[in-house]
Design a protein around this motif. Structure first.
Motif, short mmCIF file in Angstrom:
data_model
loop_
_atom_site.label_atom_id
_atom_site.label_comp_id
_atom_site.label_asym_id
_atom_site.label_seq_id
_atom_site.Cartn_x
_atom_site.Cartn_y
_atom_site.Cartn_z
N LEU A 180 46.45 0.74 23.66
CA LEU A 180 46.40 2.45 23.23
C LEU A 180 45.61 2.37 22.09
N GLU A 183 46.07 6.90 17.32
CA GLU A 183 45.74 8.37 16.86
C GLU A 183 46.54 9.00 15.56
N LYS A 215 55.07 3.09 26.84
CA LYS A 215 54.33 3.85 27.78
C LYS A 215 53.62 2.74 28.68
N TYR A 217 51.85 -0.27 27.43
CA TYR A 217 50.85 -1.06 26.55
C TYR A 217 51.33 -2.15 26.00
N GLU A 314 43.87 3.62 26.63
CA GLU A 314 44.17 5.11 26.49
C GLU A 314 44.10 5.55 25.34
N HIS A 315 43.37 6.83 25.47
CA HIS A 315 43.38 7.64 24.00
C HIS A 315 43.29 9.21 24.47
N SER A 316 43.94 9.97 23.64
CA SER A 316 44.24 11.28 24.08
C SER A 316 44.60 11.54 25.26
N GLU A 317 45.46 10.83 25.89
CA GLU A 317 46.00 11.04 27.25
C GLU A 317 45.14 10.59 28.35
N GLU A 318 43.91 10.12 28.02
CA GLU A 318 42.83 9.80 28.86
C GLU A 318 42.84 8.33 29.20
N VAL A 319 43.10 7.46 30.17
CA VAL A 319 42.93 6.10 30.62
C VAL A 319 41.73 5.80 31.15
#
Length: 356
Positions: A180, A183, A215, A217, A314-319
């Motif tokens: 992850l 953030e 989550k 990770y 993953e970053h900002s809910e984007e995988v």
């Protein structure tokens, strides 16, 4: 400048070995320990008689400053054995140099190099049977130093203990790692102790890492504390990104550990005419490279992990899933590095240190 100190180690040998009680094919990392340990106390402004004794519990005061103000730093090293029974360390002088850099940042006195090397090699010779041959086998070595003075006033301690304990090891991570991008939480900040192997650095990571693990990770790749725009390192690893055929990694700083495996990978890349860019790496750059297909690999490097390929982030809910590469640099460099460490290939940089 450290004075050269020549003093014999006081050795007390164990009556019996624990080695026959260990299943070396099924090891939990850092749970089993060899028969002996090294220690040396700093009292009245000087390092005292170094000792090797059977591995055992120790007693410290409840008021020991380490328990209240966190004066503790450590190192991670490994010993390896080849098929002829010769045992080796990997770049041990770099570990000695780095633990003293870490110690200085926490106002801990530096440990003499001859004490370190003599204590380390003597301990390895005494418990050499714990170092198993074969790729994937190693003995993990943990030098550390901490404040033992019994006092709870907020000031540097006047007494310390330097120790070396060892644990037989296999792979730290099995399989690929999902990460992850941070953030919210930060690992370190400008002017802080991020470059040091301070115990508190790792304690502060446990909570945000536990949230990432919930989550799915295994690790967090930390970003800079001020903007969270730049990727820096993971909890136990330095990080490399392969964009097309170029390796990119963040420069060391007062926030990023000067990883010995990291330095070795950079050198191996140069040896193999692979371009390495040591520069700041943005989250947006890596996300865009993942979208357009130019991001070929991400992998972490460290003593415990060696090299760990990262399969997704993953970053900002984007995988973003990272496809396998037939010519993976992670695979190539891990092979080169392990072959040097296990005395299976030439060591033109003089990294291998035989325990004699």
């Amino acid at each position: 400048m450290q004075n050269s100190i020549h003093q014999e180690i006081d050795i007390e040998t164990s009556d019996k070995t624990k080695i026959n009680d260990v299943d070396f094919n099924n090891l939990d990392f850092g749970k089993k320990f060899i028969d002996h340990m090294f220690y040396c106390d700093y009292i009245d402004g000087a390092w005292q008689q170094p000792k090797i004794v059977p591995y055992q519990p120790m007693t410290i005061e409840p008021s020991a400053r380490v328990l209240h103000y966190g004066q503790a730093v450590f190192e991670g090293m490994k010993a390896y054995k080849d098929d002829d029974g010769k045992a080796f360390l990997f770049r041990p002088e770099d570990n000695h140099r780095r633990i003293n850099i870490s110690a200085a940042r926490l106002a801990i006195p530096e440990f003499p190099k001859d004490y370190f090397m003599e204590g380390l090699t003597t301990l390895m010779k005494m418990d050499k049977d714990w170092i198993k041959p074969g790729i994937g086998n190693s003995l993990y070595i943990r030098p550390f130093v901490f404040a033992i003075e019994p006092a709870i006033s907020a000031a540097p301690a006047q007494a310390y203990r330097f120790m070396i304990i060892c644990s037989p090891a296999k792979a730290y991570y099995t399989g690929k790692v999902r990460v992850l991008f941070a953030e919210t939480y930060s690992r370190s900040a400008n002017g802080g102790v991020g470059f040091a192997k301070a115990a508190g650095n790792y304690a502060a990571q446990f909570y945000p890492t536990s949230l990432a693990q919930k989550k799915g990770y295994q690790q967090i790749i930390w970003t800079d504390a001020s903007s969270h725009e730049y990727l820096e390192e993971a909890g136990t690893m330095n990080i490399f990104f392969r964009i097309n055929d170029t390796l990119v990694t963040a420069p060391i700083s007062d926030r990023i550990l000067d990883g010995i495996t990291r330095k070795s990978i950079i050198q191996l890349a140069e040896d193999n005419n692979i371009k390495v860019d040591v520069r700041r790496v943005t989250v947006s750059e890596i996300k865009e490279a993942a979208r357009n297909g130019s991001l070929k690999e991400i992998f972490g490097t460290g003593t415990a992990a060696v090299i760990s390929p990262i399969s997704a982030f993953e970053h900002s809910e984007e995988v973003f899933e990272i496809p396998d590469q037939d010519d993976a640099y992670a695979t190539l460099f891990k092979k080169y590095l392990l072959n040097i460490q296990h005395n299976l290939s030439d060591d033109k940089h003089g990294w291998r240190y035989e325990i004699k």
